[in-house]
Design an enzyme around this catalytic site. Structure first.
Site, PDB file in Angstrom:
ATOM      1  CD  GLU A  49      -3.123  -0.518   2.248  1.00 34.61           C
ATOM      2  OE1 GLU A  49      -2.972   0.461   3.000  1.00 34.61           O
ATOM      3  OE2 GLU A  49      -3.985  -1.382   2.448  1.00 34.61           O
ATOM      4  CG  ASP A  60      -4.072   8.663   7.336  1.00 34.75           C
ATOM      5  OD1 ASP A  60      -4.237   7.439   7.431  1.00 34.75           O
ATOM      6  OD2 ASP A  60      -4.039   9.259   6.246  1.00 34.75           O
TER       7      ASP A  60
END
Length: 263
Positions: A49, A60
Site C-alpha cells: 500500500e 490518519d
C-alpha cells in the site's frame, strides 16, 4: 485478473494469508522511500500500500499525518508518487501496488489523465478514503473500466443495511478497519474482528484484509488467523520516523510478515 487477484489466488493455493504493508510515498525523502519500497517484497510483503501524501488526511492518526507532512515538505506530489511506482516496476512486475489516499490530488490532475498515468506506472488498485459508494461514477467505475481494482473500506459501524452498498462495485479485496477511530489510535482485537470478517466475506465474496491497530508480530498473527490477511501501516511508518536505516525498517517488516504468514 489483476496482480491483486493473482496474488490472492496464489496465496489461497498455498494455504497462506496475505501480509500488506503501508508506507508513505516520499517519506522521509524520495530516494529512501524508493529503497524501502523496493525491499518490501524481499521482506515478505505480498501487497504494497503506497500512501499518497495529502494535506488533510482525515482517516490518519498523528504518525501517518506526520509522514505525509514530511513527504510534502520534501516535494512529494501525485506525479512523483507515480514516478516512484514506475521506478519500482523496473525491478518488480509481480507485487501488487495499491495507492491509498484522498481524492483531491486525483481530481486536480484529472481522472482520465490520472488513470492513464496510474496504469503506466504499474498501480493495481486504489483506496480513496473520502469517496463513498454514492460517488462511484466519479472515480470507482472509471478506474475499474481502466483495469484497476477499487477497494472499499468497511468498519465496525458498517451495518447490514449499508454493507451491500459498500460491496456493490468493490473489487480486489475489502479493507476492514478493525477499530472505530483513526490509524494508530487503538489495538485490534481478534475476537471482535472474527465475526465481522465472516459477515463481510459472506456478503461481498472477496478476501477481507484487516488493518488499523496491528503493530506487533503477535498481533499480526492473531488477526491473520481470523482474516484473509493483515495490513500494518503506522508501526512501520514509526520506524521510518525514528530514522532507522532501510535495512532496519525491512527487518522489522519481516517480523510482521512472518507473524501473518505463520497464521
Amino acid at each position: 485478473m489483476t496482480r491483486i487477484d493473482d496474488t490472492f489466488a496464489a496465496l489461497k493455493a498455498q494455504g497462506r494469508k496475505a501480509f500488506v504493508s503501508y508506507v508513505m510515498a516520499g517519506d522521509p525523502d524520495f530516494d529512501k522511500s524508493l529503497e524501502i519500497v523496493k525491499g518490501l517484497p524481499g521482506a515478505g510483503v505480498d501487497i504494497i500500500e503506497l500512501g499518497l501524501p495529502f494535506t488533510d488526511p482525515m482517516a490518519d492518526g498523528p504518525t501517518i499525518q506526520l509522514a505525509g507532512q514530511r513527504a510534502l515538505e520534501g516535494g512529494m506530489t501525485l506525479k512523483r508518487t507515480l514516478a516512484l511506482a514506475t521506478e519500482f516496476r523496473k525491478e518488480n512486475n509481480t507485487t501488487p501496488i495499491v495507492m491509498m489516499g484522498y481524492y483531491n490530488p486525483i481530481y486536480s490532475m484529472g481522472v482520465d489523465a490520472f488513470l492513464v498515468a496510474a496504469r503506466e506506472a504499474g498501480i493495481d488498485g486504489l483506496i480513496v478514503v473520502d469517496l463513498p459508494p454514492e460517488e462511484d461514477d466519479e472515480l470507482c467505475l472509471p478506474a475499474q473500466a481502466a483495469g484497476l481494482n477499487f477497494i472499499r473500506l468497511a468498519t465496525p459501524t458498517t451495518d447490514a443495511k449499508r454493507l451491500p452498498k459498500v460491496a456493490e462495485n468493490t473489487s480486489g479485496f475489502v479493507y476492514y478497519v478493525s477499530i472505530t477511530g483513526i490509524t494508530g489510535s487503538a489495538e485490534a482485537d481478534a475476537g471482535d474482528v472474527a465475526p465481522e470478517v465472516t459477515r463481510i466475506r459472506d456478503t461481498v465474496g472477496l478476501p477481507v484484509i484487516v488493518g488499523f491497530g496491528v503493530n506487533t508480530p503477535e498481533k499480526s498473527k492473531a488477526i491473520a488467523e481470523v482474516a484473509d490477511g493483515v495490513v500494518v501501516g503506522s508501526a512501520i511508518v514509526a520506524q521510518i520516523a525514528l530514522g532507522k536505516s532501510t535495512q532496519e525498517v525491512l527487518d522489522f517488516v519481516r517480523t510482521l510478515a512472518d507473524g501473518a504468514h505463520a497464521a
